[in-house]
Design a protein around this motif. Structure first.
Motif: not given
Length: 473
Positions: A32-37, A131-141, A151-158
């Motif tokens: 997740k964090t690798t993708v976000a950053t 612009g674009v805001i990217i939010i990196d989340t914790r590994p739980d819901l 809040a998301a327009d797009r959720v990327i799910v690794p």
């Protein structure tokens, strides 16, 4: 190609609307964090003038380590945003032109306080950030992740393997539960070991995971992100730094894969016309109009005179100095009372005070102090309803509507001003029945604050609890 810039009308004029990308998976170690950053960096590389802002709800400070320039002090942290500090005051310009907000070591108290999934959405909608805001989340819901998803327009799910794919159903369930479109969710096979090959139609783990995902109705990105020893070393090295793939992993296939991913995200951003925050702002605007209309209606329905003394207390919509708000429990009538009239009537009839108490009398001050946190009710005691002999009860309830005390008297032969007040709940035969008056002290400078939606709702909720307690046993 110039991206579509969404603009919304805000209180201060035109507001830019960001495209919000949330990176989420309930399983740890999926990238997740690798993708976000790295996505943030590749987006800037593809379009240099695109504002990209990144923050994380995790506490490993990877975002800070990768983007902070030198040893500069943080402008603030993400917890302060939830405390109401403007977003622009917290943003720092980092490496590669990426803006970021510092992480916070312990967001557990914040997670416990987030009772609604739309809090982050409304905070972002109130800020003007393009612009674009990217939010990196914790590994739980948890509630923070829930707010980021909402809040998301797009959720990327690794997804790395079958367990992480299985966990996707919880994200889809969250979207279904809150009436959100599943189209925002898109799976990305991540950390795929390209050395693992299969016989049959699906040649590798990426193809297999996509096949399972599509079979379940999940949407996927084109391509995947491979596992790479070189990329792993960018996060774990003797220098203790985190290096981006763009500058330190150009010789890997992961570089081309992130370029492809960033281009897909950029294309989605350019094509998007229904930004999530625009929808929220529009709905919020409608709610504000609705609330304003309801407030105006409640105010217009108030009696213009004090129901005790007859003095005009509302003139041309302006409320004079008053002390109490009253309302019949069924909502059929409401108004304001002069403070002196009300306290004088209560002292005279329920506390048998035969003299007029001066404004600074200790008894009056004690009563005034007790009214700050109380509701009062005037009615016939429930145990005497239907009896020929009438009685009158004065109840005091706490802020939650729970009974604290009561005094019962025979109706006075000469009720005076109190008699005028009781007419509000008497029937045509001038007898008390099931109706009662609910009374609440108000701030004389802001008397109509009790008519605001949230305050009036609390009063109605307290009235319902009081009604339950005033029913005959």
């Amino acid at each position: 190609m110039i991206p579509y810039i969404s603009l919304a009308q805000g209180a201060g004029g035109i507001m830019a609307t960001p495209y919000i990308i949330t990176i989420s998976s309930e399983k740890g170690g999926v990238g997740k964090t690798t993708v976000a950053t790295n996505l943030a960096i590749y987006l800037k590389a593809l379009q240099e003038d695109l504002p990209v802002t990144l923050f994380s709800f995790d506490n490993h400070f990877s975002v800070d380590k990768m983007f902070r320039i030198g040893k500069s002090q943080p402008a603030g942290n993400i917890a302060e945003f939830f405390a109401g500090r403007p977003l622009r005051e917290l943003i720092e310009l980092g490496q590669f032109g990426v803006q970021f907000i510092s992480s916070h070591r312990d967001l557990a108290p914040l997670r416990h306080s987030l009772q609604s999934p739309d809090i982050l959405t409304r905070l972002l909608a109130a800020n003007d950030l393009p612009g674009v805001i990217i939010i990196d989340t914790r590994p739980d819901l948890d509630p923070l992740t829930g707010n980021a998803l909402y809040a998301a327009d797009r959720v990327i799910v690794p997804v790395k393997d079958m367990p992480s794919l299985e966990n996707c159903r919880n994200l889809y369930a969250f979207f279904d539960q809150h009436g959100l479109s599943r189209k925002a969710l898109q799976l990305l096979p991540c950390l795929i070991d390209s050395r693992v090959r299969f016989e049959g139609p699906f040649k590798d783990s990426s193809q297999l995971l996509k096949a399972y995902a599509i079979n379940r109705g999940y949407r996927c990105f084109n391509g995947h992100i491979s596992k790479s020893p070189k990329v792993d070393s960018l996060n774990t090295n003797p220098e203790g730094k985190i290096y981006p793939i763009l500058t330190h992993g150009r010789g890997t296939e992961v570089h081309a894969q992130f370029t492809q991913l960033a281009q897909q995200v950029l294309d989605d951003f350019r094509m998007e016309r229904n930004f999530r925050l625009d929808t929220v702002r529009l709905e919020t605007g409608r709610q504000e109009v609705s609330r304003a209309g309801a407030l105006a209606l409640r105010k217009a329905q108030l009696r213009t005179d004090c129901a005790l003394c007859g003095r005009t207390v509302i003139d041309s919509g302006e409320i004079a100095e008053v002390g109490y708000y009253w309302e019949v429990n069924d909502g059929t009538a409401a108004g304001m009372l002069d403070e002196g009239c009300f306290s004088a009537s209560i002292f005279q009839h329920f506390f048998r005070s035969s003299r007029e108490l001066p404004a600074d009398d200790p008894l009056r001050e004690l009563f005034r102090e007790s009214t700050q946190r109380s509701y009062f009710a005037l009615c016939q005691p429930p145990e005497t309803r239907g009896h020929f002999r009438q009685q009158l009860a004065f109840y005091r309830f706490d802020d939650e509507g729970l009974m604290l005390s009561r005094k019962v008297i025979d109706p006075p032969a000469s009720p005076g001003q109190l008699g005028r007040l009781l007419e509000l709940i008497q029937d045509d035969g001038r007898r008390l029945g099931e109706k009662f008056l609910i009374l609440r002290r108000v701030d004389s400078d802001f008397a109509d604050a009790i008519l605001l939606e949230e305050n009036h709702l609390r009063l109605r909720q307290a009235t319902e609890r009081i009604t339950q307690q005033l029913r005959p046993r």
